[in-house]
Design a protein around this motif. Structure first.
Motif, PDB file in Angstrom:
ATOM      1  N   UNK A 203       1.032  -1.010  -0.228  1.00  0.00           N
ATOM      2  CA  UNK A 203      -0.102  -0.200  -0.502  1.00  0.00           C
ATOM      3  C   UNK A 203       0.605   1.449   0.060  1.00  0.00           C
ATOM      4  N   UNK A 204       0.147   2.064  -0.786  1.00  0.00           N
ATOM      5  CA  UNK A 204       1.490   3.462  -0.999  1.00  0.00           C
ATOM      6  C   UNK A 204       2.758   2.895  -1.112  1.00  0.00           C
ATOM      7  N   UNK A 205       3.409   2.121  -1.742  1.00  0.00           N
ATOM      8  CA  UNK A 205       4.676   2.079  -2.240  1.00  0.00           C
ATOM      9  C   UNK A 205       5.309   0.959  -1.149  1.00  0.00           C
ATOM     10  N   UNK A 206       4.687   0.844   0.215  1.00  0.00           N
ATOM     11  CA  UNK A 206       5.075   0.545   1.900  1.00  0.00           C
ATOM     12  C   UNK A 206       4.685  -0.934   1.608  1.00  0.00           C
ATOM     13  N   UNK A 207       5.493  -1.687   2.113  1.00  0.00           N
ATOM     14  CA  UNK A 207       4.442  -2.966   2.262  1.00  0.00           C
ATOM     15  C   UNK A 207       4.002  -3.009   4.001  1.00  0.00           C
ATOM     16  N   UNK A 208       2.240  -4.194   3.448  1.00  0.00           N
ATOM     17  CA  UNK A 208       1.568  -3.856   4.914  1.00  0.00           C
ATOM     18  C   UNK A 208       1.264  -4.529   5.646  1.00  0.00           C
ATOM     19  N   UNK A 209       1.753  -6.244   4.997  1.00  0.00           N
ATOM     20  CA  UNK A 209       1.585  -7.279   5.096  1.00  0.00           C
ATOM     21  C   UNK A 209       2.713  -8.540   4.365  1.00  0.00           C
ATOM     22  N   UNK A 210       3.094  -9.621   5.360  1.00  0.00           N
ATOM     23  CA  UNK A 210       3.990 -11.004   4.923  1.00  0.00           C
ATOM     24  C   UNK A 210       3.395 -11.689   4.836  1.00  0.00           C
ATOM     25  N   UNK A 211       3.255 -12.414   4.283  1.00  0.00           N
ATOM     26  CA  UNK A 211       2.645 -14.032   5.520  1.00  0.00           C
ATOM     27  C   UNK A 211       2.122 -14.239   4.491  1.00  0.00           C
ATOM     28  N   UNK A 212       1.391 -16.023   4.715  1.00  0.00           N
ATOM     29  CA  UNK A 212       1.261 -16.896   4.366  1.00  0.00           C
ATOM     30  C   UNK A 212      -0.587 -16.944   4.418  1.00  0.00           C
ATOM     31  N   UNK A 213      -0.516 -16.789   3.643  1.00  0.00           N
ATOM     32  CA  UNK A 213      -2.085 -17.024   3.263  1.00  0.00           C
ATOM     33  C   UNK A 213      -3.062 -17.916   4.426  1.00  0.00           C
ATOM     34  N   UNK A 214      -2.426 -19.151   5.352  1.00  0.00           N
ATOM     35  CA  UNK A 214      -3.292 -19.753   6.561  1.00  0.00           C
ATOM     36  C   UNK A 214      -2.682 -18.736   7.495  1.00  0.00           C
ATOM     37  N   UNK A 215      -2.346 -18.499   7.465  1.00  0.00           N
ATOM     38  CA  UNK A 215      -1.492 -18.082   8.982  1.00  0.00           C
ATOM     39  C   UNK A 215      -2.296 -16.062   8.963  1.00  0.00           C
TER      40      UNK A 215
END
Lengths: 313, 236
Positions: A203-215
């Motif tokens: 979002x807006x050039x930043x990573x807002x979340x990075x995870x496995x979909x299950x998590x």
């Protein structure tokens, strides 16, 4: 397989991507998710050597994009947004052209295989400009996979397709993802839920979340909400009562209908439904509805992306 | 950069020329105009020679070649297919040279029907072979130079009409430089050497001079390098 560190991209003064880092393992299907204009396409274009990052480095299979772009381009199959392939060629000629540009030797056999996999055998002798969007997308996908790349990068592979075509393309991506590392970008959440092992929300050039979909799903379980609808009291009384219950989080008013509605956040692993029921009973209200709402990826996304904006403004 | 990639791109572009009607229309117009002037001289003035054909060629090509080259990059930029092209394992040089060669070859092909004039002239008159040979060799360099300029301009815009008009303006400027110097004070006469017509007419006389070839080759090299720089500019 893919590792990007401190990637930043400016277009003039506009910062499209802001110092993001991520790494993607071999064999994963990763969804790059974000609202329009979040920097997804810019990120993918940097991975495919179409754009040079203003800052930061990208390693693809231990090859630096800045040092050996030709090698990187060989490792990657890329389908840009809306599959901009030459309209003045027939499908077969186009694939033959791509094969010879990539130096593929047994091109006829390769094309036949890929045509079967992508389901484009019946349009092989049609002009590309006459194809439907779904077929065009598949030809683009066939083009991207022709040289059997280790990594497949797809920019909005399902945008503009009808629901049946979307399901078909997703099935195809899952099929391909069993053998390859796939990155796809999308602004459709259900797509990530349906196809990806992992999600990076931008979002807006930043990573807002990075995870496995299950998590993400299980972490979202900690932020469930309970919907309560009653008669016999106004919202003020209801919210005070709900907020006083042990384990209840912030309360929000639900509008609409003749009933007084509230939605209350509940903290991890705690079920306060019996307490709510007792409280309603004690006050002599009439309970019409009480439901546990599991937070979907959609609401996480909304929370992360709109929350980010509020922070900056 | 390798020869194979540039050759593959050139072949695709040539094929694209032959599948679209635009190129045929352009060639037909080119031949109609040239044919009109050639046969006017031939029948009306009873001249069996190609001198006036080669005299007009720098001006004619200045208009026709941009019409052939305008789409080479503009169309790709407009449709977005340039993104696919440049994310394949090719360098920007491969792409530019492939397209430049396609434009040059197509310009050369458009000259092929005019060989009929030459045959006619040889049968009817007794022309000096030097200017004929020199004329065609010069024409190839002329077409290639205009094609390089066209590719360079085409790489800078999404709009084919803009590409055509700018390339036409550049070509006409180069052409005029040889032809307006008569009106200039003698100190500025040296500008003539920058004009494309001056060098072409030298070769078309049958004198293939190293300096004239260097002139054409420099235009090609400069235009190709500029096109590569323009295309790579997007990366920044």
């Amino acid at each position: 397989m893919i590792s990007a560190s401190n990637l930043t991209k400016y277009y003039g003064d506009f910062r499209a991507v802001n110092n993001i880092s991520f790494s993607i393992n071999e064999g994963e299907i990763t969804g790059l998710l974000g609202p329009n204009g979040a920097g997804k396409t810019t990120t993918l274009r940097m991975l495919t050597c179409y754009l040079k990052p203003t800052q930061g480095t990208i390693l693809i299979d231990n090859v630096k994009t800045s040092e050996n772009p030709l090698k990187v381009k060989e490792l990657i199959g890329y389908l840009p947004e809306s599959a901009p392939i030459y309209g003045d060629m027939i499908v077969y000629d186009y694939l033959l052209y791509a094969a010879s540009l990539r130096g593929i030797t047994d091109s006829e056999k390769k094309i036949a295989e890929i045509a079967l996999l992508c389901g484009i055998r019946e349009v092989m002798h049609k002009n590309i400009s006459e194809l439907s969007k779904g077929y065009k997308q598949r030809v683009g996908l066939a083009h991207a996979m022709l040289h059997d790349p280790k990594i497949l990068i797809l920019d909005e592979p399902t945008s503009g397709l009808d629901p049946n075509q979307i399901i078909e393309i997703r099935r195809l991506i899952k099929e391909i993802g069993k053998r390859k590392t796939v990155i796809l970008s999308t602004h459709i959440l259900s797509e990530v839920e349906a196809t990806c092992d992992r999600v990076i929300i931008i979002n807006n050039g930043n990573i807002a979340a990075d995870d496995y979909t299950a998590n993400l799903h299980s972490s979202s379980a900690r932020q469930n909400r309970i919907i309560v609808k009653i008669t016999g009291a106004d919202y003020g009384a209801l919210s005070r009562t709900l907020a006083s219950i042990d384990g209840a989080g912030p309360v929000e008013e639900l509008h609409g209908g003749a009933l007084t509605g509230a939605s209350v956040a509940v903290s991890a692993g705690k079920d306060i439904r019996p307490d709510i029921f007792n409280a309603v009973k004690e006050n002599g209200w009439t309970l019409y509805e009480m439901a546990l709402e599991q937070q979907s990826l959609e609401s996480i996304f909304r929370q992360l992306t709109t929350g980010g904006e509020n922070h900056e403004s | 950069m390798s020869h194979r990639e540039a050759a593959v791109i050139m072949k695709r572009e040539l094929r694209a020329y032959f599948t679209s009607p635009v190129a045929y229309i352009v060639i037909a117009l080119f031949l109609v105009f040239n044919g009109f002037f050639f046969f006017k001289d031939f029948f009306y003035f009873r001249q069996a020679e190609m001198r006036s054909f080669f005299q007009r060629l720098p001006l004619f090509f200045a208009v026709f070649v941009p019409a052939l080259t305008m789409r080479l990059f503009s169309e790709e930029k407009h449709s977005g297919s340039i993104e696919i092209l440049l994310t394949m394992p090719v360098t920007t040089y491969d792409a530019v040279i492939g397209k430049f060669l396609a434009g040059s070859v197509f310009a050369a092909l458009s000259l092929a029907p005019t060989l009929l004039y030459m045959i006619t002239v040889i049968f009817v008159g007794s022309p000096d072979p030097g200017p004929l040979l020199g004329g065609y060799i010069g024409a190839l360099f002329l077409g290639a130079s205009y094609a390089a300029i066209g590719v360079c301009v085409s790489s800078s815009t999404k709009n084919q009409v803009t590409a055509f008009i700018i390339a036409l303006a550049v070509n006409l400027t180069l052409w005029l430089m040889s032809n307006v110097t008569v009106f200039l004070p003698s100190k500025l006469r040296f500008l003539e050497y920058f004009g494309i017509d001056f060098h072409f007419q030298n070769i078309a006389k049958g004198l293939i001079d190293f300096r004239d070839l260097v002139y054409f080759l420099s235009i090609i090299v400069i235009a190709v390098i500029a096109a590569v720089k323009i295309i790579d500019e997007r990366k920044k």
